[in-house]
Design a protein around this motif. Sequence first.
Motif, mmCIF file in Angstrom:
data_model
loop_
_atom_site.group_PDB
_atom_site.id
_atom_site.type_symbol
_atom_site.label_atom_id
_atom_site.label_comp_id
_atom_site.label_asym_id
_atom_site.label_seq_id
_atom_site.Cartn_x
_atom_site.Cartn_y
_atom_site.Cartn_z
ATOM 1 N N ILE A 175 33.851 47.564 78.466
ATOM 2 C CA ILE A 175 34.386 48.805 78.517
ATOM 3 C C ILE A 175 34.192 49.550 77.376
ATOM 4 C CG2 ILE A 175 36.867 50.009 78.595
ATOM 5 C CD1 ILE A 175 37.635 47.678 80.281
ATOM 6 N N ALA A 212 40.875 49.614 83.772
ATOM 7 C CA ALA A 212 39.450 49.834 83.773
ATOM 8 C C ALA A 212 39.089 48.023 83.721
ATOM 9 C CB ALA A 212 38.908 50.379 82.675
ATOM 10 N N THR A 226 35.365 41.707 83.397
ATOM 11 C CA THR A 226 35.322 42.389 81.914
ATOM 12 C C THR A 226 35.319 41.289 80.972
ATOM 13 O OG1 THR A 226 36.776 44.278 82.916
ATOM 14 C CG2 THR A 226 36.546 43.728 80.291
ATOM 15 N N VAL A 257 31.296 50.050 81.262
ATOM 16 C CA VAL A 257 32.466 50.670 82.367
ATOM 17 C C VAL A 257 32.925 51.800 81.202
ATOM 18 C CG1 VAL A 257 34.743 50.374 83.202
ATOM 19 C CG2 VAL A 257 32.748 48.788 83.727
ATOM 20 N N VAL A 261 35.737 54.495 79.999
ATOM 21 C CA VAL A 261 36.822 55.241 80.219
ATOM 22 C C VAL A 261 36.820 56.774 79.355
ATOM 23 C CG1 VAL A 261 38.347 53.000 80.275
ATOM 24 C CG2 VAL A 261 37.804 54.097 78.008
#
Length: 373
Positions: free
Chosen positions: A80, A120, A125, A101, A103
């Motif tokens: 992330i 997320a 993850t 990923v 945000v």
Amino acid sequence: MTTRVWDYLPEYEKERVDIIDAVETVFESGQLVLGASVSSFESEFAGYHGGGHCTGVDNGTNAVKLGLEALGVGPGDEVITVSNTAAPTVVAIVGAGATPVFVDVQEDDYLMDTDLVAAAITPRTKALLPVHLYGQCVDMAPLRRLAGEHGLSILEDCAQSHGARHHGQLAGTMGDAAAFSFYPTKVLGAYGDGGAVLTRDENIDRALRRLRYYGMETVYYVTALPGHNSRLDEVQAEILRRKLRRLDEYIAGRNEIAERYAEGLADLTGPGGLVLPSVRPENDHVYYVYVVRHPRRDDIIERLQRYDIALNISYRWPVHTMTGFAHLGYATGSLPVTERLADEIFSLPMYPSLPRARQDQVIEALHEVLGSL
């Protein structure tokens, strides 16, 4: 003469004797690869950050990539991060075999919106990759809490934040590992490419040293893969050693310029006007770049060219909108703050040796240009 966003020549003129001596020190040492300059810089850079381990690598992109690999990130994993960053951050994630990923970021300081990270997180993850962007740190407490709850690693991207502090703690000391770039424009910049990874974990450091050297722990014997040829150059390491001693001086110079910009441009702010950098009270900003906003950014940049002032946009294209990352499936509008910022932000000239006359030129030109819009 054009006022550039960045220029190393005034600094080189001031520091030339030391820089030339650094080069000669390496050439006269009898060892050109992974010698005393690299090991000394690693020790001194770690010492600047209060201890731990430092592994010098060939550039900032590989610092992120090898940092992720040393943390066990690989194919099938998700990392992330944000899309409002230099593309190399995300190139490195993909290079490690993982999926980025994204945000969104915060409207005021342009940093990762940590309130969005929890949503997320998925079973895939593996790591969080906050980017301490423009010289200011992300709020790390929420990320450390989430990492603890979900068993995630944190790799700080410190390419733009050498010497920045968050609640008094240096960037690069708040996660499991931290990646630095020493590209020439950086707050601590080499005279070519260079990078490093910091960690306080001895096992992570051991993995990093193996990763940067073909997977070897002893000469010509590969103990584990993956492996890379990603060593920090001796000449760059020796130059960085010398410049590290002046890092706090560089930061003070950048802050002085930022204060002059803030004072000189204050009357251009307000509704519909110029938006100056927002610094959180818990942060010590190092102003790698001085990023401002205006809804008519492109008109301003075009008009400033008549004044021989070159500006930069960091970054005009959010990573998720680039065709090279289309396979990630992010539609236009999926990161609204990031996309809005990309249409409005631009960077003013910023480097410690920027002459005061050039600073005044930028301030005066912005007054004339914004007054004519």
